[in-house]
Design a protein around this motif. Structure first.
Motif, short mmCIF file in Angstrom:
data_model
loop_
_atom_site.label_atom_id
_atom_site.label_comp_id
_atom_site.label_asym_id
_atom_site.label_seq_id
_atom_site.Cartn_x
_atom_site.Cartn_y
_atom_site.Cartn_z
N UNK A 26 16.53 9.29 8.77
CA UNK A 26 17.40 10.08 7.89
C UNK A 26 17.58 9.39 6.54
N UNK A 27 17.97 10.16 5.55
CA UNK A 27 18.25 9.61 4.22
C UNK A 27 19.38 8.59 4.31
N UNK A 28 20.36 8.88 5.12
CA UNK A 28 21.48 7.94 5.30
C UNK A 28 20.98 6.58 5.82
N UNK A 29 20.07 6.62 6.80
CA UNK A 29 19.54 5.38 7.37
C UNK A 29 18.64 4.65 6.37
N UNK A 30 17.84 5.40 5.61
CA UNK A 30 17.04 4.76 4.56
C UNK A 30 17.94 4.02 3.58
#
Length: 156
Positions: free
Chosen positions: A21-25
C-alpha cells in the motif's frame, strides 16, 4: 523529467514490492504519505510510471510460442499498417524500427500452426510487402527495469 534519489527509492520499492500500500511505502521510505502520493502522481503524469496492472504471461494464457516478426511496409503506409496491427490480438507489442524492415512485432501464438496463421494474416494486410519471423527458443533475461533504476540511483 529528472528523477531524484527519493524517486529512485520509490521506483525500487514499486518494482520489488508491487502489492504494497501507499501507506506502507511511505512508512518504509520514512516520508509523509502525501509526499509519496504527490511523487507517484508526478511520475505517472510525466510518463515515468506507465502502468500499475499485473504482468501477465502469454504462455500461461495458452500462447507459449513467442516470435518476433519483422514487417516491411510499402512506403507511405506505415501508419495504416501500424493501426491494423492493433486489431490482431496475438500482437502483444509493435515498434517502428530502423534497419531491416519497418516494424518489429512481438507475437504470442498457441503453437506453430497458429503462428503461421497469424503471419499469413499480417502478410495479407494492405501495405505489407513481406515479413521475416524469428521464433524465441527460451527467455534468457525477462523484461526488467530494476537494474536500470539502480544505475540511475547510482549516478545521483
Amino acid at each position: 523529467m529528472a528523477v531524484d534519489a527519493l524517486d529512485t527509492r520509490i521506483l525500487t520499492l514499486l518494482l520489488e514490492q508491487p502489492r504494497t500500500s501507499v501507506r506502507e511505502y511511505a512508512r518504509l521510505l520514512g516520508v509523509a504519505r502525501g509526499t509519496l502520493q504527490a511523487r507517484l502522481d508526478r511520475m505517472e503524469r510525466d510518463g515515468v510510471i506507465t502502468g500499475t496492472g499485473p504482468s501477465l504471461s502469454p504462455a500461461a494464457l495458452g500462447h507459449p510460442v513467442l516470435a518476433f516478426v519483422h514487417i516491411e511496409v510499402t512506403q507511405g503506409h506505415l501508419d495504416e499498417v501500424g493501426d491494423a496491427l492493433a486489431a490482431v490480438p496475438e500482437i502483444i507489442e509493435a515498434f517502428s524500427i530502423t534497419g531491416g524492415g519497418d516494424l518489429l512485432t512481438r507475437v504470442a501464438a498457441r503453437d506453430n500452426g497458429h503462428l503461421e496463421d497469424v503471419i499469413q494474416q499480417l502478410i495479407n494486410l494492405p501495405g505489407v510487402v513481406r515479413t521475416r519471423t524469428e521464433v524465441a527458443l527460451r527467455e534468457r533475461v525477462a523484461h526488467r527495469v530494476l537494474p536500470l533504476v539502480a544505475s540511475v540511483a547510482a549516478r545521483r
